[in-house]
Design an enzyme around this catalytic site. Structure first.
Site, mmCIF file in Angstrom:
data_model
loop_
_atom_site.group_PDB
_atom_site.id
_atom_site.type_symbol
_atom_site.label_atom_id
_atom_site.label_comp_id
_atom_site.label_asym_id
_atom_site.label_seq_id
_atom_site.Cartn_x
_atom_site.Cartn_y
_atom_site.Cartn_z
ATOM 1 C CB SER A 12 2.431 -51.279 -45.989
ATOM 2 O OG SER A 12 3.468 -50.876 -45.130
ATOM 3 C CG PHE A 14 4.313 -58.531 -40.350
ATOM 4 C CD1 PHE A 14 4.717 -58.104 -39.152
ATOM 5 C CD2 PHE A 14 5.485 -59.506 -40.918
ATOM 6 C CE1 PHE A 14 5.627 -58.431 -38.391
ATOM 7 C CE2 PHE A 14 6.594 -59.858 -40.067
ATOM 8 C CZ PHE A 14 6.561 -59.126 -38.798
ATOM 9 C CG HIS A 15 5.612 -54.598 -46.656
ATOM 10 N ND1 HIS A 15 6.978 -54.090 -46.705
ATOM 11 C CD2 HIS A 15 4.973 -53.509 -45.556
ATOM 12 C CE1 HIS A 15 7.090 -52.975 -46.108
ATOM 13 N NE2 HIS A 15 6.085 -52.527 -45.400
ATOM 14 C CB ILE A 16 9.214 -58.101 -48.059
ATOM 15 C CG1 ILE A 16 10.561 -58.930 -48.101
ATOM 16 C CG2 ILE A 16 9.506 -56.660 -48.835
ATOM 17 C CD1 ILE A 16 10.392 -60.596 -47.766
ATOM 18 C CD GLU A 89 6.907 -49.953 -43.206
ATOM 19 O OE1 GLU A 89 5.642 -50.091 -43.218
ATOM 20 O OE2 GLU A 89 7.701 -50.437 -43.838
#
Length: 90
Positions: A12, A14-16, A89
């Protein structure tokens, strides 16, 4: 100054959540920490979630983590390990 190039590995990007984990770890060091995507002139503060989010990094993005200060080598090593682990993740 100490620096290392790493590749974003989690699906996914570099999301929050990864940005939060990165800034929390970066905040534990006194060194100034910067993130620079490969092939750009953009460089952001590694202790700023907002700065990291503006980069829009995806899986496969290559970035340079650099640190300047008394704990620069440990900071870069720990942050590179976090990125390469896929932020837990992958």
């Amino acid at each position: 100054m100490f620096a290392k190039e790493v590749t974003i590995r989690n699906d996914s990007g570099f999301h929050i959540r990864p940005a939060q984990l990165f800034t929390e770890k970066a905040g534990a060091f006194t060194s100034t920490i910067k993130i620079k995507p490969q092939g750009t002139a953009t460089e952001v503060d590694g202790k700023s979630i907002l700065g990291l989010m503006t980069l829009g990094l995806q899986k496969g993005s290559v970035v340079t983590i650099s640190a300047d200060g008394p704990d620069e080598q440990q900071a870069v090593a720990d942050l590179a390990e976090l990125v390469e682990s896929g932020f837990g993740e992958a």
